[in-house]
Write a protein that holds these residues in place. Structure first.
Motif, PDB file in Angstrom:
ATOM      1  N   GLN A 236     -14.799  28.386  -2.510  1.00 14.27           N
ATOM      2  CA  GLN A 236     -14.310  28.582  -4.345  1.00 14.27           C
ATOM      3  C   GLN A 236     -14.812  27.863  -5.139  1.00 14.27           C
ATOM      4  N   ALA A 237     -15.274  26.514  -5.381  1.00 13.78           N
ATOM      5  CA  ALA A 237     -15.704  25.933  -6.332  1.00 13.78           C
ATOM      6  C   ALA A 237     -16.892  26.733  -6.287  1.00 13.78           C
ATOM      7  N   ILE A 238     -17.769  26.992  -6.060  1.00  9.86           N
ATOM      8  CA  ILE A 238     -19.796  27.391  -6.250  1.00  9.86           C
ATOM      9  C   ILE A 238     -19.085  28.575  -6.762  1.00  9.86           C
ATOM     10  N   LYS A 239     -18.070  29.672  -6.569  1.00  8.83           N
ATOM     11  CA  LYS A 239     -17.912  31.173  -6.866  1.00  8.83           C
ATOM     12  C   LYS A 239     -17.380  30.587  -8.376  1.00  8.83           C
ATOM     13  N   SER A 240     -16.820  30.181  -8.813  1.00  9.42           N
ATOM     14  CA  SER A 240     -16.124  29.676 -10.007  1.00  9.42           C
ATOM     15  C   SER A 240     -17.033  28.940 -10.322  1.00  9.42           C
ATOM     16  N   VAL A 241     -18.183  28.248 -10.178  1.00  8.74           N
ATOM     17  CA  VAL A 241     -19.266  28.192 -11.437  1.00  8.74           C
ATOM     18  C   VAL A 241     -19.935  29.669 -11.733  1.00  8.74           C
ATOM     19  N   ALA A 242     -20.045  30.089 -11.111  1.00  9.71           N
ATOM     20  CA  ALA A 242     -20.859  31.505 -11.263  1.00  9.71           C
ATOM     21  C   ALA A 242     -20.012  32.474 -12.609  1.00  9.71           C
TER      22      ALA A 242
ATOM     23  N   CYS B 217     -25.931  23.398 -13.008  1.00 10.49           N
ATOM     24  CA  CYS B 217     -24.737  22.563 -11.747  1.00 10.49           C
ATOM     25  C   CYS B 217     -25.246  21.506 -10.769  1.00 10.49           C
ATOM     26  N   THR B 218     -25.130  20.353 -10.933  1.00 11.28           N
ATOM     27  CA  THR B 218     -25.291  19.769 -10.355  1.00 11.28           C
ATOM     28  C   THR B 218     -24.388  18.885  -9.620  1.00 11.28           C
ATOM     29  N   PRO B 219     -25.148  19.127  -7.499  1.00  9.60           N
ATOM     30  CA  PRO B 219     -24.443  18.705  -6.760  1.00  9.60           C
ATOM     31  C   PRO B 219     -24.560  17.063  -6.687  1.00  9.60           C
ATOM     32  N   GLY B 220     -23.380  17.016  -5.791  1.00  9.05           N
ATOM     33  CA  GLY B 220     -23.403  15.325  -5.192  1.00  9.05           C
ATOM     34  C   GLY B 220     -22.628  15.616  -4.043  1.00  9.05           C
ATOM     35  N   PHE B 221     -22.236  13.884  -3.814  1.00 11.35           N
ATOM     36  CA  PHE B 221     -20.887  13.655  -3.153  1.00 11.35           C
ATOM     37  C   PHE B 221     -20.296  12.617  -3.820  1.00 11.35           C
ATOM     38  N   THR B 222     -19.074  12.615  -3.476  1.00 13.67           N
ATOM     39  CA  THR B 222     -18.110  11.325  -3.901  1.00 13.67           C
ATOM     40  C   THR B 222     -16.835  11.153  -3.121  1.00 13.67           C
ATOM     41  N   GLU B 223     -16.319   9.805  -3.196  1.00 12.30           N
ATOM     42  CA  GLU B 223     -15.748   8.957  -2.325  1.00 12.30           C
ATOM     43  C   GLU B 223     -13.935   9.616  -2.912  1.00 12.30           C
ATOM     44  N   ILE B 224     -13.262  10.019  -2.293  1.00 11.39           N
ATOM     45  CA  ILE B 224     -11.922  10.161  -2.798  1.00 11.39           C
ATOM     46  C   ILE B 224     -10.647  10.063  -1.997  1.00 11.39           C
ATOM     47  N   GLU B 225      -9.398   9.144  -2.196  1.00 10.62           N
ATOM     48  CA  GLU B 225      -8.733   8.814  -1.769  1.00 10.62           C
ATOM     49  C   GLU B 225      -7.185  10.310  -1.664  1.00 10.62           C
ATOM     50  N   ILE B 226      -7.101  10.849  -0.202  1.00 10.27           N
ATOM     51  CA  ILE B 226      -5.725  11.430  -0.332  1.00 10.27           C
ATOM     52  C   ILE B 226      -4.930  10.936   0.720  1.00 10.27           C
ATOM     53  N   ASP B 227      -4.013  11.275   0.158  1.00 12.05           N
ATOM     54  CA  ASP B 227      -2.797  10.238   1.090  1.00 12.05           C
ATOM     55  C   ASP B 227      -2.893   9.240   1.891  1.00 12.05           C
TER      56      ASP B 227
ATOM     57  N   GLN C 277      -6.149   8.370   2.741  1.00  8.18           N
ATOM     58  CA  GLN C 277      -7.294   8.021   3.462  1.00  8.18           C
ATOM     59  C   GLN C 277      -8.064   8.018   2.163  1.00  8.18           C
ATOM     60  N   GLU C 278      -9.482   7.751   2.679  1.00  4.71           N
ATOM     61  CA  GLU C 278     -11.175   8.196   2.111  1.00  4.71           C
ATOM     62  C   GLU C 278     -11.651   9.943   2.317  1.00  4.71           C
ATOM     63  N   ARG C 279     -11.837  10.071   1.268  1.00  4.87           N
ATOM     64  CA  ARG C 279     -12.528  11.884   1.767  1.00  4.87           C
ATOM     65  C   ARG C 279     -13.814  11.460   1.712  1.00  4.87           C
ATOM     66  N   THR C 280     -14.902  12.298   1.828  1.00  2.00           N
ATOM     67  CA  THR C 280     -16.062  12.484   1.305  1.00  2.00           C
ATOM     68  C   THR C 280     -15.500  14.424   0.481  1.00  2.00           C
ATOM     69  N   ALA C 281     -16.220  13.810  -1.102  1.00  2.00           N
ATOM     70  CA  ALA C 281     -15.611  15.642  -1.848  1.00  2.00           C
ATOM     71  C   ALA C 281     -17.282  16.015  -2.691  1.00  2.00           C
ATOM     72  N   VAL C 282     -17.361  17.660  -2.288  1.00  2.00           N
ATOM     73  CA  VAL C 282     -18.320  18.039  -2.780  1.00  2.00           C
ATOM     74  C   VAL C 282     -18.273  18.063  -4.594  1.00  2.00           C
ATOM     75  N   ARG C 283     -19.258  16.913  -5.362  1.00  2.00           N
ATOM     76  CA  ARG C 283     -18.903  16.873  -6.605  1.00  2.00           C
ATOM     77  C   ARG C 283     -19.628  17.730  -7.517  1.00  2.00           C
ATOM     78  N   LEU C 284     -19.325  18.584  -8.406  1.00  2.00           N
ATOM     79  CA  LEU C 284     -20.525  19.261  -9.434  1.00  2.00           C
ATOM     80  C   LEU C 284     -20.394  18.963 -10.700  1.00  2.00           C
ATOM     81  N   ILE C 285     -21.109  18.988 -10.820  1.00  2.00           N
ATOM     82  CA  ILE C 285     -21.299  18.306 -12.596  1.00  2.00           C
ATOM     83  C   ILE C 285     -22.027  19.481 -13.357  1.00  2.00           C
TER      84      ILE C 285
END
Length: 86
Positions: free
Chosen positions: A41-47, A62-72, A74-82
């Protein structure tokens, strides 16, 4: 930098409008997505946002990458689009 969080149930046209608005106001935005459906959904949104801004002469990159975020707790890996104008 403003962060927009996208889920698998996010509507790409709505997120694209938010991306375009933030880019117009601030010049750059970070889009975060956790999971395959959210990343899709994120990639479609950028398009779609590129299409919204193209008539004004703005070409997005759009520059893709990864980032660590906390959800409930727990540490999760998120796709990060600048997303920013070229």
């Amino acid at each position: 930098m403003e962060i927009l969080k996208v889920s698998s149930s996010s509507r790409p046209t709505s997120v694209a409008g938010a991306i375009a608005g933030v880019v117009r106001e601030q010049g750059i935005v970070e889009v975060q997505a956790v999971g395959a459906g959210a990343a899709n959904q994120a990639i479609k949104s950028v398009a779609v946002a590129r299409g919204y801004l193209a008539p004004a002469g703005v070409d997005l990159i759009c520059t893709p990458g990864f980032t660590e975020i906390e959800i409930d707790g727990q540490e999760r890996t998120a796709v990060r689009l600048i997303v920013e104008p070229r």
